[in-house]
Design a protein around this motif. Sequence first.
Motif, PDB file in Angstrom:
ATOM      1  N   HIS A  77      -8.821 -34.263 -23.490  1.00  0.00           N
ATOM      2  CA  HIS A  77      -8.201 -33.136 -22.779  1.00  0.00           C
ATOM      3  C   HIS A  77      -9.247 -32.090 -22.388  1.00  0.00           C
ATOM      4  N   ASP A  78     -10.196 -31.825 -23.280  1.00  0.00           N
ATOM      5  CA  ASP A  78     -11.256 -30.868 -22.952  1.00  0.00           C
ATOM      6  C   ASP A  78     -12.099 -31.371 -21.783  1.00  0.00           C
ATOM      7  N   LEU A  79     -12.381 -32.666 -21.787  1.00  0.00           N
ATOM      8  CA  LEU A  79     -13.205 -33.254 -20.728  1.00  0.00           C
ATOM      9  C   LEU A  79     -12.578 -33.049 -19.361  1.00  0.00           C
ATOM     10  N   TRP A  80     -11.271 -33.282 -19.257  1.00  0.00           N
ATOM     11  CA  TRP A  80     -10.615 -33.259 -17.950  1.00  0.00           C
ATOM     12  C   TRP A  80     -10.012 -31.909 -17.589  1.00  0.00           C
ATOM     13  N   ASP A  81     -10.214 -30.905 -18.441  1.00  0.00           N
ATOM     14  CA  ASP A  81      -9.886 -29.535 -18.063  1.00  0.00           C
ATOM     15  C   ASP A  81     -11.155 -28.936 -17.461  1.00  0.00           C
ATOM     16  N   ASN A  82     -11.129 -28.648 -16.171  1.00  0.00           N
ATOM     17  CA  ASN A  82     -12.335 -28.206 -15.477  1.00  0.00           C
ATOM     18  C   ASN A  82     -13.454 -29.238 -15.686  1.00  0.00           C
ATOM     19  N   PRO A  83     -13.250 -30.485 -15.217  1.00  0.00           N
ATOM     20  CA  PRO A  83     -14.140 -31.593 -15.588  1.00  0.00           C
ATOM     21  C   PRO A  83     -15.533 -31.548 -14.970  1.00  0.00           C
ATOM     22  N   GLY A  84     -15.714 -30.750 -13.911  1.00  0.00           N
ATOM     23  CA  GLY A  84     -17.002 -30.757 -13.222  1.00  0.00           C
ATOM     24  C   GLY A  84     -18.181 -30.497 -14.144  1.00  0.00           C
ATOM     25  N   PHE A 140     -28.152 -32.661 -28.306  1.00  0.00           N
ATOM     26  CA  PHE A 140     -28.086 -32.366 -26.877  1.00  0.00           C
ATOM     27  C   PHE A 140     -26.648 -32.090 -26.411  1.00  0.00           C
ATOM     28  N   ALA A 141     -25.719 -32.032 -27.357  1.00  0.00           N
ATOM     29  CA  ALA A 141     -24.313 -31.846 -26.989  1.00  0.00           C
ATOM     30  C   ALA A 141     -23.834 -30.424 -27.207  1.00  0.00           C
ATOM     31  N   THR A 142     -24.767 -29.490 -27.457  1.00  0.00           N
ATOM     32  CA  THR A 142     -24.356 -28.116 -27.779  1.00  0.00           C
ATOM     33  C   THR A 142     -23.507 -27.478 -26.693  1.00  0.00           C
ATOM     34  N   GLY A 143     -23.846 -27.733 -25.442  1.00  0.00           N
ATOM     35  CA  GLY A 143     -23.073 -27.164 -24.347  1.00  0.00           C
ATOM     36  C   GLY A 143     -21.644 -27.677 -24.308  1.00  0.00           C
ATOM     37  N   LEU A 144     -21.456 -28.898 -24.757  1.00  0.00           N
ATOM     38  CA  LEU A 144     -20.101 -29.466 -24.805  1.00  0.00           C
ATOM     39  C   LEU A 144     -19.295 -28.822 -25.923  1.00  0.00           C
ATOM     40  N   TYR A 145     -19.946 -28.587 -27.069  1.00  0.00           N
ATOM     41  CA  TYR A 145     -19.255 -27.862 -28.134  1.00  0.00           C
ATOM     42  C   TYR A 145     -18.839 -26.474 -27.637  1.00  0.00           C
TER      43      TYR A 145
END
Length: 265
Positions: free
Chosen positions: A39-46, A89-94
Motif C-alpha cells: 500500500h505504501d508503494l502504490w500511494d504516490n508511487p512515483g 540503502f532503503a532509508t528513504g523508503l522507511y
Amino acid sequence: MIAVPDSLPPTLPPLPHVSLYARGLPASAAMGWLKAGWHDLWDNPGGSLAYGAVMLLVSWLVVAGLVELGRDYFLFPALSGFAIVAPAFATGLYEKSRRRAVGERIGLGAMLRVRAASGRQILFVGVLLCLLMLLWMRAAVLLYALFFGWQPFPGLDQVAAMLVTDPLGWALLLVGGAVGGLFAAFGFAISVFSLPMLLAERMDALTAMGTSMAMVWNNLPVMLTWGTVVLALLLLGLLPGLLGLIVVFPLLGHATWHAYRTVRG
C-alpha cells in the motif's frame, strides 16, 4: 543517499510502553507487513519506483564495473551479498512510510535527503554493513581457492556447468551457501530494525544493532518467515536482468518499516 539533519523531523505519536523483546507475533504477521508495504508503494508511487530505478542503475554499474575490471569472479558473491547491504540503502523508503503514517506525502527528492533522528549514527551501521559484505566477498574467493586451488575462474559462461557437473562444485555450493547464510543472517539481525530505529529515534548505532538482534531473536518464528520472504523476493528481483528491483526493492523497504513498527511495539 543519507543526509544529517539540521533539525529533527516530525515524529510519530509515542509508541505504547511495552517490552522491546515481547514475544508472541505469529509467523503470518510477515504477510501483513508485506501488504502494508504494498500500500505504501502504490500511494504516490512515483518516488518509490524512481528510488527502485536508482538502485537498479547502481547495481548495473557495479556489475559492469566488475566485468570491465576482470573481477567477474566477485560477481556471484556480490549479488548474494546484496541482501547484506540493501537495508542501508532503503532509508528513504522507511522515511516515506514514516511520513505517510502521519498523513504526509513526499517525493523522490525528500527520500534521497533523509533527516535521521540519530544523525551520523545511521552512517556507522551502513559502513559496517558494507564492510561485512566485502568480508563475505573475500571469504567467497578463499572458498573457491580452497576447493579448486589455483585453477582460474572459468568465466560467467562456464561457471554454472562447473558447479553442477563437478563434485567439487557441489561441495563449494554447500559450504559456500552455509558460510554465506551465516553472513546474511548476522547482517539481517543487526540491520533489519536498527536502521529504521536510528531514523526515527535518538540512539547510538551499537545500541540499535544490539536491540535489533534481541528483537529478532525474541520474535524468531515471524522473523524467519520474514527473512524467507525477503530472500525469495530479492531472488525474484535479481533474475530478470535485475529489472525486478524497481518494484521489489521499494516494496521490501516499505514493508520493513512496518515490521519495525510492529515488533518495536
